[in-house]
Design an enzyme around this catalytic site. Structure first.
Site, PDB file in Angstrom:
ATOM      1  N   GLY A 157       7.068  35.450  11.194  1.00 40.76           N
ATOM      2  CA  GLY A 157       7.292  34.146  11.833  1.00 40.76           C
ATOM      3  C   GLY A 157       7.556  34.340  13.319  1.00 40.76           C
ATOM      4  CG  ASP A 179      15.195  40.941   5.359  1.00 41.29           C
ATOM      5  OD1 ASP A 179      14.870  40.131   4.459  1.00 41.29           O
ATOM      6  OD2 ASP A 179      14.737  42.095   5.427  1.00 41.29           O
ATOM      7  CG  ASN A 212      20.194  38.006  -1.665  1.00 40.41           C
ATOM      8  OD1 ASN A 212      21.088  38.295  -2.443  1.00 40.41           O
ATOM      9  ND2 ASN A 212      19.577  38.911  -0.904  1.00 40.41           N
ATOM     10  CE1 TYR A 236       2.892  36.578  -0.608  1.00 41.92           C
ATOM     11  CE2 TYR A 236       0.713  36.088  -1.475  1.00 41.92           C
ATOM     12  CZ  TYR A 236       1.869  35.669  -0.847  1.00 41.92           C
ATOM     13  OH  TYR A 236       2.003  34.353  -0.462  1.00 41.92           O
ATOM     14  CE  LYS A 280       5.447  34.550  -2.271  1.00 42.91           C
ATOM     15  NZ  LYS A 280       6.535  33.717  -1.724  1.00 42.91           N
ATOM     16  CE1 TYR A 298      19.281  34.248 -10.922  1.00 39.08           C
ATOM     17  CE2 TYR A 298      20.775  32.659  -9.938  1.00 39.08           C
ATOM     18  CZ  TYR A 298      20.422  33.965 -10.189  1.00 39.08           C
ATOM     19  OH  TYR A 298      21.200  34.984  -9.714  1.00 39.08           O
TER      20      TYR A 298
END
Ligand code: UDP
Length: 322
Positions: free
Chosen positions: A36, A56, A99, A145, A149, A159
């Site tokens: 970004g 991060d 997190n 990746y 994901k 969760y």
């Protein structure tokens, strides 16, 4: 509302920030700036409702005050970027998601995971509905990746089921628009940069592989609707207008008609998916959403933005550097 967004300085994240600021919400934007840029959030960085934290999210983070939403968009997302940062990509998909989910749980906030059409890998079912489990090579270069994901989706569902966190999962298909990095390696910005520089447009393979490109404003509207829905299972967001990559390159050249560029064929990257198109039945039915901006309109808007930026010293340098 008070919203935390990870990856808020990235391409999609910054468009979301812009939308939420315009709606009058308060934003906490977290980004480590590996892919970004601060330029993406410059238009609203001094806004009283906006706060930027350089961090991060793969490391724990404490946020003071209440939160209504945690939107987890942090991750390198272009093949070039995740091949360059393979470990960071795996960490942000796993530890970063853990997190971010932990923050949502502690605050009683709704959590939204930005997942990807890459969870379908090189798909054997076409177009791809959410019910398709995918065809992913876990040990190939894209595995860092794709599997990150897929793990992030599994963690999000755990969760939801185990802790009762109010979660959403979106699977984002190829998206383009202003604020992509010209050198991020993805097809659309790469072709535009090459055409602007008068260099050959690098088409990988024979260019018959397909993608379906969604304009960023449509995606943002889709995300907004998912946030307000009560859909806990994954939802595809993208544009079903499927084109070959060769056609995309030819279109970019046609728009930049003054260019002296030509097409140059290069080897196809390992595990490059041959076809990709979202099945949008679920989004249409449950959200009343579908993309409105055509490929031609989107390309015209994006090329106009990049042309304008070419006069800007930072981007001009990016264009020159490639
Ligand atoms: N591609 C290409 N030339 C480039 C960049 C990409 O031909 O300079 C191709 C790439 O091989 C893939 C498609 O364009 O088949 C879309 O690639 P991108 O990196 O935009 O996203 P992906 O869908 O692969 O994640």
């Amino acid at each position: 509302m008070r919203i935390l967004i990870t990856g808020g300085s990235g391409f999609i994240g910054s468009h979301l920030c812009e939308r939420f600021i315009a709606e009058g919400h308060e934003l906490v934007c977290v980004d480590n700036l590996i892919t970004g840029t601060l330029a993406n959030i410059a238009p609203f960085q001094s806004h009283p409702q906006f706060r930027f934290i350089k961090h991060d999210i793969s490391s724990a983070l404490e946020i003071s005050g209440p939160l209504d939403y945690v939107l987890h968009f942090a991750s390198p997302a272009s093949p070039n970027d995740y091949l360059r940062y393979p470990i960071q990509t795996l960490k942000v998909g796993s530890l970063g998601t853990l997190n971010a989910l932990g923050i949502a749980k502690a605050k009683g906030a709704c959590f939204l995971l930005a997942s990807t059409s890459e969870v379908y890998g090189d798909p054997l079912v076409h177009p791809q509905p959410e019910s398709y489990w995918g065809h992913v090579n876990p040990v190939g270069p894209r595995g860092v990746y794709d599997e990150a994901k897929r793990f992030a989706e599994a963690l999000t569902m755990a969760y939801y089921r185990e802790h009762g966190v109010n979660t959403r999962i979106i699977r984002v298909f190829n998206t383009f628009g202003p604020r992509m990095r010209l050198n991020d390696g993805r097809a659309v910005p790469t072709f535009i940069a090459q055409a602007l520089k008068g260099e050959p447009l690098t088409v990988y393979g024979d260019g018959t592989q397909t993608r379906s490109f969604c304009y960023i404003d449509d995606l943002v509207e889709g995300i907004r609707r998912v946030m307000e829905s009560d859909l806990h299972d994954p939802v595809n967001l993208g544009n079903p207008d499927e084109r070959s990559i060769l056609e995309i390159a030819q279109k970019v050249m046609a728009y930049l008609s003054g260019t002296t560029s030509r097409i140059e064929f290069r080897p196809l990257p390992v595990d490059d998916p041959k076809q990709r198109r979202p099945d949008l039945t679920l989004a249409r039915r449950q959200l009343g959403w579908e993309p409105k901006v055509s490929l031609d309109e989107g390309l015209a808007l994006t090329i106009a933005w990049f042309r304008e930026q070419a006069n800007h010293p930072r981007l001009a340098a990016e264009i020159t550097k490639g």
